[in-house]
Every structure is written in C-alpha cells, then in structure tokens.
Design an enzyme around this catalytic site. Sequence first.
Site, PDB file in Angstrom:
ATOM      1  CD  GLU A 305      14.228  83.743  60.122  1.00  0.00           C
ATOM      2  OE1 GLU A 305      13.231  83.335  59.831  1.00  0.00           O
ATOM      3  OE2 GLU A 305      14.766  84.901  60.201  1.00  0.00           O
ATOM      4  CG  ASP A 378      13.910  89.915  56.755  1.00  0.00           C
ATOM      5  OD1 ASP A 378      13.146  89.637  55.848  1.00  0.00           O
ATOM      6  OD2 ASP A 378      13.703  89.308  58.054  1.00  0.00           O
ATOM      7  CD  GLU A 406       8.509  90.470  59.010  1.00  0.00           C
ATOM      8  OE1 GLU A 406       8.399  90.100  57.898  1.00  0.00           O
ATOM      9  OE2 GLU A 406       9.129  90.355  59.820  1.00  0.00           O
TER      10      GLU A 406
HETATM   11  O1  GCW Z   1      11.369  88.256  57.689  1.00  0.00           O
HETATM   12  C1  GCW Z   1      11.359  87.205  58.460  1.00  0.00           C
HETATM   13  C2  GCW Z   1      10.285  87.275  59.361  1.00  0.00           C
HETATM   14  C3  GCW Z   1       9.739  85.716  59.733  1.00  0.00           C
HETATM   15  C4  GCW Z   1       9.855  84.808  58.308  1.00  0.00           C
HETATM   16  C5  GCW Z   1      11.214  84.839  57.885  1.00  0.00           C
HETATM   17  C6  GCW Z   1      11.090  84.341  56.354  1.00  0.00           C
HETATM   18  C7  GCW Z   1       8.349  83.220  57.974  1.00  0.00           C
HETATM   19  O2  GCW Z   1      10.368  88.024  60.269  1.00  0.00           O
HETATM   20  O3  GCW Z   1       8.698  85.745  60.381  1.00  0.00           O
HETATM   21  O4  GCW Z   1       9.353  83.670  58.848  1.00  0.00           O
HETATM   22  O5  GCW Z   1      11.536  86.245  57.661  1.00  0.00           O
HETATM   23  O6  GCW Z   1      10.849  84.885  55.580  1.00  0.00           O
HETATM   24  O7  GCW Z   1      11.253  83.134  56.715  1.00  0.00           O
END
Ligand code: GCW
Length: 714
Positions: A305, A378, A406
């Site tokens: 990311e 995720d 989240e």
């Molecule tokens: O779940 C996603 C989140 C991001 C997060 C990323 C990760 C810290 O939306 O906000 O960044 O994973 O775990 O690196």
Amino acid sequence: MKNFLPVFCFLILSACCHAQAGYHLWLNYNYINNPTLSKQYRELTSAVYLPGHSPTLDAVRYELNKAIPAMLGSNVLYTRDIRSAGVIFTKNLSEKSDQVPCSLPFEALNEEGYFIRYCGASGKPKIIIGAKSDIGLLYGAFGLLRMMQLHFAPQKMNTTTSPAVKLRLLNHWDNLNRTVERGYAGFSIWNWHTLPEYRDPRYTDYARANASIGINGTVLTNVNANATVLTREWLLKVKTLADLFRPYGIKVYLTARFSAPIEIGKLKTADPLSDSVKNWWKEKVREIYALIPDFGGFLVKANSEGQPGPQDYNRSHADGANMLADALAPHGGIVMWRAFVYRPDITDRFRAAYDEFKPLDGKFRDNVLIQVKNGPIDFQPREPFSPLFGAMPQTNMMMEFQITQEYVGQATHLFFVAPWYKEVLDADTYAKGKGSTVSKVVDGSLYGKTLTGVAGVSNIGNDINWCGHPFAQANWYAFGRLAWNATLPAGEIAEEWIKQTLTHESLAVQRIKHIMLHSTEALINYMTPIGLTHIMQDGHHYGPMPWGNSFQRADWNPVYYHRADTNGIGFDRTEKGSNALSQYFTEVKQLFENPATCPDEYLLWFHRVPWHHKMKSGRTVWEELCYRYYTGVDSVRSFIKLWRSVEKWIQPAIYRQVSDLLERQLYEALWWRDACILYFQTFSKMPIPKPYEAPKQTLEYFKNLKINYAPGHW
Ligand code: GCW
C-alpha cells in the site's frame, strides 16, 4: 461505625465511577457485597507477604493497595513473617518447608507463568502465589484480583498457568499527530507534544490494564510509518513511555519506516544491501538501546500500500528483514515483518501473501517473525484462515488480529471478537496431519518454535472509556486473554469481563453473555454472509457499497470480490478459477473445493455458483442470502430487547450509551440488509421470500447514502 465504613466506601466509589463511566475497564474493583466472602478475603489480605522490593513488586503493592480497600473496605497489611501471612507471593518457597505444607508447582511454569494455590492444610489458611520472576508474580496478583472480582471462594483458588505465546503485543496504528488510523475512540493516548516531561497517569493505567491480561509489549506507532519517531527528540519521548511500562513487563517496539535512512539519515538510498544503510541502522539501533535497554524491536510494513521497502531496490523481503534483524540481534531485539502485501499485478489478492512469502521460507534470521494478518484478504467479518499458517515450517510466524473494528461495525456496533478469533485459531491447517491447528502454528508447538507471537491492532484512544463502545473494552480484554491461553472458551471470557465490568447479577450475566456470543454471527449475517467479502464503502470502510466499481485497480472494488451477475455470484478459487485453494494442505483444499463439502459460511469465498444453487441448508443461494441478512437484523432486535431487560443492574451512563448504540446498530444493520438485498436482487431477479418485510427504500436511495466524514480515516 465499623459496619458503615464499607458501605460508605461503596457509595463514594460508585459516585466516582458514574463520573468516569468505563475508565476503570475491568479493573473496577467493585465493593464485594457478600459478608461471608469478604470476611474470608479480609482475613487473608490482612497479612500479605511480598518478597522485597523491585519496581514490579512495587506495582503489585500499588495494585493491592488500590483493589483491596475498594473491594473489601479494609486496608492491606504486609508482613515479613511467612507463617502469619494469609497471602504469600513467592519465587522460591520450598514445598517441603513447614511454613507451607502444600505442593507448589514451580516446575510447571515458564518465566512469565504463575500458580495460585489455596493451602488450608494446617494452621491459618493461605493463598500462595508462585512464579519464577517478578513479572510472573505481578500476573499472579492480577490473577488473584480477577478471582476476587469474580467472587471465587478462597478454597476454589487453584490455577497453574503460563502464557503459550511469547510476544503478546498491541499494535497501535497511532500517528505522530495523534490521529489514529482505523481508530474509533478519539485521538491517540500518546500525547507526544507533552512528552517526555508530562507523564500522564493514564500511561500507567494503560500498563496496568495490559499487564492484568498478560499483554507484554506495545508497538507505539502506525505501520504506515513516519521516520520522525526514530529521531533523537522523539526517542526521548519513547524512552519515557518505556520507563513507565517496564515495571509492568511491557516492552516498547516501534514501526521502522524502511526509507528512514534517506528521510532522517540523509543517505541517498535505503537499499538493504548497501553498507552505508546497514551501518545507519546499526547506529540507530545502538542509539535506541542506549536509551531503552530492553527495547523490543521493529514492526515493518514494507512494499505494501505505498510503503517503501526492499523491493524498491530489487531486493527481497528477506533481504530487508534480515538487515534490520542483524542490527537488532546484538541487543536482543526482533523484527516483525508483515506479510500483508498484494502487488497490483496479481490476479487474486487472496493468493498474494502466500505467493510472495512461501518461497522465502528458511531465508529469515532467527530473530525475525513474519506477521500474518487474520485473513488472506484483510480482517473481514469472516475469512478462512490464511494458508501461510503451517506453510513456512522454517520461519517464525505470528498472528495479527484486528481488535479495532475497522470492518466490523467500528465504534457503533456491539461485536465480540472472541468467537471470531477462536474460529481461526481452532481451524485445522493439516500441515502435519489432523490436529495441526492455526493455534499450534502460532504457539510454536507444531514446528518447535520458541520465538512466537500474537499481535492485536489496538482499539484504544483517548475517549474516557478508552475504546469508544463500552463493549469494545471486552475485545481488548478478550485479545489479551486469548493471547495468553487460546483454549479459553469465548463464553468464559465474556463472563469474566461482564462480572468485572458490568454486573454480577446472574440473570443479567446470562443475557449479556448471550448478546456477546451471538453478536459475532449476527454481524456477519447482516454484513457479509456465506462468504461475501469487502463490500464496504471505500476509504473509511463504513456502510455497504456492494456496487462499488470506481477504482482503476480491480481489487479495491467490491464488485471484484463478489462477481455477481445474472448467472451467479462468488469468487472461483478452485483449479478452474484462481486456484488459490492449492495453497492449502490437501485436506483443507479438498474440503473447500467441493461445493458439496464446503461449509455454507465459506461458499462464496471459493465458488462461483448460480443463484438457484442449493446450499446445505436446503435453501438456494438467493434464499440463503435473504435468510441470513434478515436473521442478522432480527438478532440485533433481540439484543435490544435483552439489553432493556437488564437495565436495573447496569450503571446508568453505560446502560444509556449501549442502548443508544444498539439503536444505531439496528439502523445500520437494516441499511446493510436492504442495500445488499436490493443490489443482489438486480442480478438474481427473484423476489424476497415471504414473510420477510420489503425494504422501505429503493436501491438508488442507498447508493446515494455516502458517509463523508467517518472516523479513523485520515
Ligand atoms: O486494513 C487495511 C487498512 C489500512 C491499514 C492496512 C494495513 C495501516 O484499511 O488502514 O493500514 O490494512 O494493515 O497495513
């Protein structure tokens, strides 16, 4: 007057607790209104033997001095005479000693473990708390106080327990400006601006709460890292926190931004094989250890990311992790290297972490752990376990759970994580035949690993009650308890938390426990049943958006995950599809690859099926979707009823807050249900089965319901 004192204390305490609803977490130490029991407790605690002084033993005193007067209305008295003591803390009392004629299972303990023994054999009854270290004694003290808060009869106080996993860490996704990524409980509790001078007492309360559930480390900063925290000015602030946490057995860790040598070191490169880069990190690590001798190490998110990493220099994850590991090794530090990667060129995001990391098995240093997210995608409401667990026998593997919600209702939904975590921990990888559970990979027993760990992405912020939703505290609690002992039943954890935090009234305990244990499946039902995934709104991930298709990058779009059209729905991960199933061991692969054996809960994770496909339940996929979405909403309605029925036993401020939030949860569950059902109906073209109520709004209405400023997204 003598009898009045406890009542007086009780009144004072309850008044103070109203003002600070929730601040004390599960360490409320409420007055014990049971004369027989408190008399027994008073007798025991009227002579406590503690072996000397150390910062940790002083923390034990601090806790006892806080808890005992509050629970019993009497002071703790300390004695130097073991014979006369009612509570004995010991690291070496011999069981042959005539002072304590009871068996003392020291040999069953690891360095952090403890036992609590009721010893009534002769003379004055005693409670013995034994451990091999001061930290073990502190955990034992919290164990004793937990039993007291749970109203155990002294004769029933018998336990021998050691943590199964070595590193039990919180991961704070806290930014240096105090915003918290995916934080729903206010701003960061780290007030960097006033550190290092101002030692907010809350830091100590944070350490107490963590130690009380066995958490022994904290990563202070976001994995989307900022190199500034590694500058001297900021390390001094970190040192202050480390000093405050040390007596509680909590080590401090930081996230290391891979490009830090460029950003704060003025180097031209961060190439892990460059000598100047290696030296820069060695020096930086030396500087950190000079300030914080027990610094834990680094957590790294690299080449994920947009974060920098070794691949920017055509080096591997192993090159990057090992370079940092070599810098840390002389000081005893470790690297936790995240496996959360998914390059843009991949065809199935599910496969990404395994495809990149599995070939690196055996290439990492001994002081590296690969931190694998709970879920190949995720942290979704329900994911099958990551196929990386069990697949890298020559590598230290640790689990990353998300405590902050989240994707599971953020701060408005009551969602209990214990059943969620346990489903994954109990899953069988079959790596070494039947019984090779994820839990055994994580605790190291499957492959004989000693460097083991579990991380939980923290849900803590500066809200008065720490976690936003009063029940989100239970998730912090459950994380710690399961990190210590993954075999604890979810119901037991819920009950412990309820009694310590909310009420002892048995009907209320039973009803609240019911809500908690059913909250997990309820949310999955009204958000992403039967294997739907990642259909939240983009960015903040709040609210449904199964129609989302605006990103160029396919795997950021909900439609990528559900693939619904008029022919069917679901992601084919069999050999005919992405073949992600081949990443699992044969037995797991076989279970999931056959739609006839694949559990209904995971169907759309692995199969693309026509709308009339028959589920194991006997319903078609369309009927099942409707059934689950409607059942999920009905569950929330039942939670509201149950919660109303316990009002008289709950502190009013907390009752009100939960009550209002449950109303909000119902509103949102309906939003999820109706938006998803109406959207998928455009493909299934089938009616909503009777007797389900028709959605009150149109699909267009839901498509226009865009949340603009959701918390946790900066
Ligand atoms: O779940 C996603 C989140 C991001 C997060 C990323 C990760 C810290 O939306 O906000 O960044 O994973 O775990 O690196």
